[in-house]
Design a protein around this motif. Structure first.
Motif, PDB file in Angstrom:
ATOM      1  N   MET A   1       0.847  -1.198   0.000  1.00  0.00           N
ATOM      2  CA  MET A   1       0.000   0.000   0.000  1.00  0.00           C
ATOM      3  C   MET A   1       0.877   1.242   0.000  1.00  0.00           C
ATOM      4  N   THR A   2       0.594   2.181  -0.882  1.00  0.00           N
ATOM      5  CA  THR A   2       1.414   3.390  -0.901  1.00  0.00           C
ATOM      6  C   THR A   2       0.631   4.628  -0.508  1.00  0.00           C
ATOM      7  N   SER A   3      -0.711   4.539  -0.474  1.00  0.00           N
ATOM      8  CA  SER A   3      -1.469   5.727  -0.133  1.00  0.00           C
ATOM      9  C   SER A   3      -2.757   5.351   0.588  1.00  0.00           C
ATOM     10  N   TRP A   4      -3.119   6.120   1.562  1.00  0.00           N
ATOM     11  CA  TRP A   4      -4.327   5.885   2.350  1.00  0.00           C
ATOM     12  C   TRP A   4      -4.959   7.242   2.561  1.00  0.00           C
ATOM     13  N   ARG A   5      -6.120   7.447   1.994  1.00  0.00           N
ATOM     14  CA  ARG A   5      -6.778   8.754   2.046  1.00  0.00           C
ATOM     15  C   ARG A   5      -5.818   9.869   1.659  1.00  0.00           C
ATOM     16  N   GLY A   6      -5.064   9.597   0.593  1.00  0.00           N
ATOM     17  CA  GLY A   6      -4.180  10.623   0.055  1.00  0.00           C
ATOM     18  C   GLY A   6      -2.862  10.772   0.796  1.00  0.00           C
ATOM     19  N   VAL A   7      -2.651   9.999   1.870  1.00  0.00           N
ATOM     20  CA  VAL A   7      -1.387  10.103   2.617  1.00  0.00           C
ATOM     21  C   VAL A   7      -0.516   8.907   2.250  1.00  0.00           C
ATOM     22  N   SER A   8       0.757   9.169   1.961  1.00  0.00           N
ATOM     23  CA  SER A   8       1.649   8.064   1.615  1.00  0.00           C
ATOM     24  C   SER A   8       1.846   7.166   2.834  1.00  0.00           C
ATOM     25  N   THR A   9       1.805   5.864   2.618  1.00  0.00           N
ATOM     26  CA  THR A   9       2.001   4.960   3.748  1.00  0.00           C
ATOM     27  C   THR A   9       3.167   4.018   3.496  1.00  0.00           C
ATOM     28  N   ALA A  10       4.146   4.484   2.762  1.00  0.00           N
ATOM     29  CA  ALA A  10       5.334   3.655   2.601  1.00  0.00           C
ATOM     30  C   ALA A  10       5.887   3.371   3.992  1.00  0.00           C
ATOM     31  N   ARG A  11       6.461   2.180   4.184  1.00  0.00           N
ATOM     32  CA  ARG A  11       6.978   1.850   5.519  1.00  0.00           C
ATOM     33  C   ARG A  11       8.317   2.546   5.705  1.00  0.00           C
ATOM     34  N   ARG A  12       8.253   3.685   6.373  1.00  0.00           N
ATOM     35  CA  ARG A  12       9.455   4.508   6.456  1.00  0.00           C
ATOM     36  C   ARG A  12      10.321   4.097   7.655  1.00  0.00           C
ATOM     37  N   TYR A  13       9.699   3.696   8.713  1.00  0.00           N
ATOM     38  CA  TYR A  13      10.458   3.315   9.907  1.00  0.00           C
ATOM     39  C   TYR A  13      10.306   1.821  10.150  1.00  0.00           C
ATOM     40  N   ASP A  14      11.423   1.205  10.507  1.00  0.00           N
ATOM     41  CA  ASP A  14      11.398  -0.213  10.846  1.00  0.00           C
ATOM     42  C   ASP A  14      10.954  -0.317  12.311  1.00  0.00           C
ATOM     43  N   LEU A  15       9.722  -0.798  12.538  1.00  0.00           N
ATOM     44  CA  LEU A  15       9.174  -0.813  13.902  1.00  0.00           C
ATOM     45  C   LEU A  15       8.919  -2.211  14.432  1.00  0.00           C
ATOM     46  N   TYR A  16       9.333  -3.240  13.702  1.00  0.00           N
ATOM     47  CA  TYR A  16       8.985  -4.588  14.144  1.00  0.00           C
ATOM     48  C   TYR A  16      10.148  -5.592  14.136  1.00  0.00           C
ATOM     49  N   SER A  17      11.233  -5.281  13.477  1.00  0.00           N
ATOM     50  CA  SER A  17      12.278  -6.301  13.299  1.00  0.00           C
ATOM     51  C   SER A  17      13.138  -6.466  14.561  1.00  0.00           C
ATOM     52  N   HIS A  18      14.001  -7.467  14.543  1.00  0.00           N
ATOM     53  CA  HIS A  18      14.959  -7.626  15.641  1.00  0.00           C
ATOM     54  C   HIS A  18      15.916  -6.435  15.683  1.00  0.00           C
ATOM     55  N   GLU A  19      16.240  -5.931  14.503  1.00  0.00           N
ATOM     56  CA  GLU A  19      17.135  -4.780  14.428  1.00  0.00           C
ATOM     57  C   GLU A  19      16.522  -3.586  15.178  1.00  0.00           C
ATOM     58  N   PHE A  20      15.211  -3.398  14.974  1.00  0.00           N
ATOM     59  CA  PHE A  20      14.505  -2.304  15.669  1.00  0.00           C
ATOM     60  C   PHE A  20      14.647  -2.444  17.188  1.00  0.00           C
ATOM     61  N   ARG A  21      14.594  -3.682  17.657  1.00  0.00           N
ATOM     62  CA  ARG A  21      14.680  -3.907  19.105  1.00  0.00           C
ATOM     63  C   ARG A  21      16.017  -3.429  19.673  1.00  0.00           C
ATOM     64  N   ARG A  22      17.036  -3.394  18.814  1.00  0.00           N
ATOM     65  CA  ARG A  22      18.352  -2.933  19.288  1.00  0.00           C
ATOM     66  C   ARG A  22      18.458  -1.415  19.239  1.00  0.00           C
ATOM     67  N   SER A  23      17.576  -0.776  18.481  1.00  0.00           N
ATOM     68  CA  SER A  23      17.703   0.679  18.318  1.00  0.00           C
ATOM     69  C   SER A  23      16.360   1.358  18.544  1.00  0.00           C
ATOM     70  N   THR A  24      15.577   0.777  19.448  1.00  0.00           N
ATOM     71  CA  THR A  24      14.213   1.263  19.693  1.00  0.00           C
ATOM     72  C   THR A  24      14.190   2.763  19.990  1.00  0.00           C
ATOM     73  N   HIS A  25      14.986   3.172  20.963  1.00  0.00           N
ATOM     74  CA  HIS A  25      14.877   4.572  21.393  1.00  0.00           C
ATOM     75  C   HIS A  25      15.407   5.532  20.326  1.00  0.00           C
ATOM     76  N   GLU A  26      16.416   5.113  19.573  1.00  0.00           N
ATOM     77  CA  GLU A  26      16.924   5.960  18.494  1.00  0.00           C
ATOM     78  C   GLU A  26      15.844   6.130  17.412  1.00  0.00           C
ATOM     79  N   THR A  27      15.154   5.031  17.105  1.00  0.00           N
ATOM     80  CA  THR A  27      14.114   5.107  16.074  1.00  0.00           C
ATOM     81  C   THR A  27      13.003   6.064  16.495  1.00  0.00           C
TER      82      THR A  27
END
Ligand code: HEM
Length: 415
Positions: A1-27
Motif C-alpha cells: 500500500m502506498t497511499s491511504w486517504r491521500g497520505v503516503s504509507t510507505a513503511r518509512r520506519y522499521d518498527l517490528y524487526s529484531h534490528e529495531f529492538r536494538r535501536s528502539t529509542h533511536e528510532t
C-alpha cells in the motif's frame, strides 16, 4: 500500500524487526523529530496505523475517549463494522469483552467492579506476602552464584501474587504462562492461529471449572467476588466475567515481569545511579517511576480507533483510522523530560505515561509499584555485587510489538 486517504504509507520506519529492538529509542527519537504523528502499515504490512510519538500528543490520545476509542462500535458505521468482521477472524467474545475494549459508561461499570481490589491501601496489605515470596525465590538460588533473572525471579514473583489474588491454585500456575503468551504473541501464521485457538479453548475450559468451583464454594479471592457479581446481576455478563479474569491474568503476567528485568538492567548499566539508590533507600519509590519512564515495559498503548476526524500534530486523522500511542517514546520526549535519555532516579516529576493516563490508567499500578520496590530492594540486599553475566549486546528482546521485554537476563553475584 502506498497511499491511504491521500497520505503516503510507505513503511518509512522499521518498527517490528529484531534490528529495531536494538535501536528502539533511536528510532522513536527520529520519529518525534521527523514525523511525530506518522502513518505507515502495521505488523501485517498492510493495515495503515497512525503512530503517535510525542508526549503531548500521546497524552491527548490517552485522555480523550470521545475521539479516540477502544470499542470499534463507537467509531465505525454498522456497514463498516460488518466489512471489518468479514476481513478477519471473529473476535472471541469470551475473552475480549474487557476493560481494554470498552469506553465511557460500559468501561466505568466494569472498572468499578475491580477497583476496590487494587487500591494502594488494599495492595499494601500484600507487602509481607510479596516480601516472603521474593526472599523464597532468592533462597533457591543464592548459593549458586548465578541465575536467569527472568525465569528464576522476575517471572514467578508477580505471577504468584496475581494468581493468589485471583485464587488460582499454585499447581496450575505453570499452565497460565503458556496461555498468557498466546494472547500477546501475534498469530501471524495459520499454525500459530490454530495453536492460539487451541490454547484459548483450554484456558476457557479451565476457567469454566474454576468458576463452577467458586460458585459452589466461594472463598475470599477475587474470582469468587466476580462470580458473585455475575450471580447477583451486578451488570457483569458471563463473557465479561471471563474477559476480566483473562485480562487480569495477562496484565499480571506480561508487565511487572518486564519492569523488574528492565529495571535491573538499567541499574546495572548506570552504576552511579545504583550507588545513589543503595546509599539512600528512600529513593526507591521515585526510582521505580523513573525506571518505568526510562524503559517502559508497555511500549505501545492499546490501538485506538479515531471516532471522529481529528487534527493531531498537524496531520489529519480520519474517523475509523487506527491510532497507536507510543508510550515508550513519549517517556523519552526531551520536550517534556530534560535529559530524557539519561536515568535520574531522583527525578522529581514522575508524570510519565508508563501506566497510561486518563480513563484506562493502569488498574494494577499500585501492585506493580509495590512488587518492583520489593524486588529491587531484595535483590540488592541479598546478592552482593550483582552483575550481568553476559555482554549487554547479547541480550535478546522478545519480538512482541507492544511490550519491551527481555527474553532472559543472566546475572551473577559473589558467594
Ligand atoms: C509494571 C507493570 C505494569 C505496567 C507498565 C502496566 C501498564 C499499563 C498501561 C500502559 C495500561 C493502559 C493501556 C492503554 O491505555 O493503552 C494499563 C492498563 C491496565 N492494567 Fe496495567 N500495567 C502493569 C501492571 C499491571 C498489573 C499487575 C495489573 C493487574 C493485576 C494490571 C492491570 C491493568 C488493567 C486491568 C488495565 C486496564 C485498565 C482500564 O482499561 O481501565 N496492570 N496497564
Amino acid at each position: 500500500m502506498t497511499s491511504w486517504r491521500g497520505v503516503s504509507t510507505a513503511r518509512r520506519y522499521d518498527l517490528y524487526s529484531h534490528e529495531f529492538r536494538r535501536s528502539t529509542h533511536e528510532t522513536y527519537a527520529r520519529m518525534r523529530a521527523e514525523s511525530p504523528v506518522h502513518l505507515q502499515p502495521g505488523l501485517d504490512g498492510e493495515t495503515p496505523i497512525w503512530f503517535v510519538t510525542r508526549y503531548d500528543d500521546v497524552v491527548t490520545v490517552l485522555r480523550d475517549n470521545e475521539r479516540f476509542v477502544l470499542d470499534p462500535k463507537l467509531a465505525l458505521t454498522p456497514e463498516e463494522l460488518a466489512a471489518l468482521r468479514e476481513g478477519g477472524p471473529e473476535p472471541d467474545e469470551r475473552v475480549s469483552e474487557n476493560l481494554l475494549s470498552k469506553d465511557r459508561d460500559d468501561h466505568r461499570r466494569l472498572r468499578r467492579l475491580v477497583t476496590k481490589a487494587f487500591t494502594p491501601r488494599i495492595v499494601e496489605q500484600l507487602r509481607p506476602r510479596i516480601q516472603e515470596l521474593a526472599d523464597d525465590l532468592v533462597d533457591r538460588v543464592v548459593e549458586r552464584g548465578h541465575m536467569e533473572l527472568v525465569d528464576d525471579f522476575a517471572f514467578p514473583l508477580p505471577i504468584t501474587v496475581i494468581a493468589e489474588l485471583l485464587g488460582i491454585p499454585a499447581e496450575d500456575q505453570g499452565r497460565f504462562r503458556v496461555w498468557s503468551n498466546t494472547f500477546v504473541l501475534p498469530p501471524m501464521t495459520p499454525e500459530l492461529q490454530e495453536q492460539a485457538a487451541r490454547h484459548m479453548q483450554e484456558f476457557v475450559e479451565y476457567l469454566d471449572a474454576l468458576f463452577a468451583r467458586r460458585r459452589a464454594e466461594p472463598t475470599e479471592d477475587l474470582v469468587s467476588a466476580l462470580v458473585r457479581a455475575e450471580n447477583e446481576g451486578d451488570h457483569l455478563s458471563e463473557n465479561e466475567l471471563y474477559s476480566m479474569v483473562v485480562l487480569l491474568i495477562v496484565a499480571g503476567h506480561e508487565t511487572t515481569v518486564s519492569l523488574i528485568a528492565n529495571a535491573v538492567l538499567a541499574l546495572l548499566s548506570n552504576p552511579d545511579q545504583l550507588v545513589e539508590l543503595r546509599a539512600d533507600p528512600s529513593l526507591l519509590p521515585s526510582a521505580v517511576e523513573e525506571l518505568l519512564r526510562y524503559d517502559s515495559p508497555v511500549e505501545r498503548g492499546i490501538t485506538r480507533w479515531a471516532a471522529a476526524d481529528v487534527e493531531l500534530g498537524r496531520r489529519l486523522i480520519s474517523r475509523g483510522d487506527f491510532v497507536i500511542p507510543v508510550l515508550g517514546s513519549a517517556n523519552r520526549d526531551g520536550e517534556r523530560f530534560p535529559a530524557a535519555d539519561e536515568l535520574h532516579l531522583a527525578r522529581a516529576d514522575g508524570r510519565h505515561v508508563g501506566f497510561g493516563r486518563g480513563p484506562h490508567f493502569c488498574l494494577g499500578a499500585p501492585l506493580a509499584r509495590l512488587e518492583t520496590e520489593i524486588a529491587l530492594e531484595t535483590l540488592w540486599r541479598r546478592l552482593p555485587n550483582l552483575r550481568l553475566a553476559i555482554a549487554e549486546e547479547d541480550l535478546y528482546w522478545r519480538p512482541i510489538p507492544i511490550f519491551r521485554s527481555l527474553a532472559s537476563l543472566p546475572v551473577a553475584w559473589d558467594v
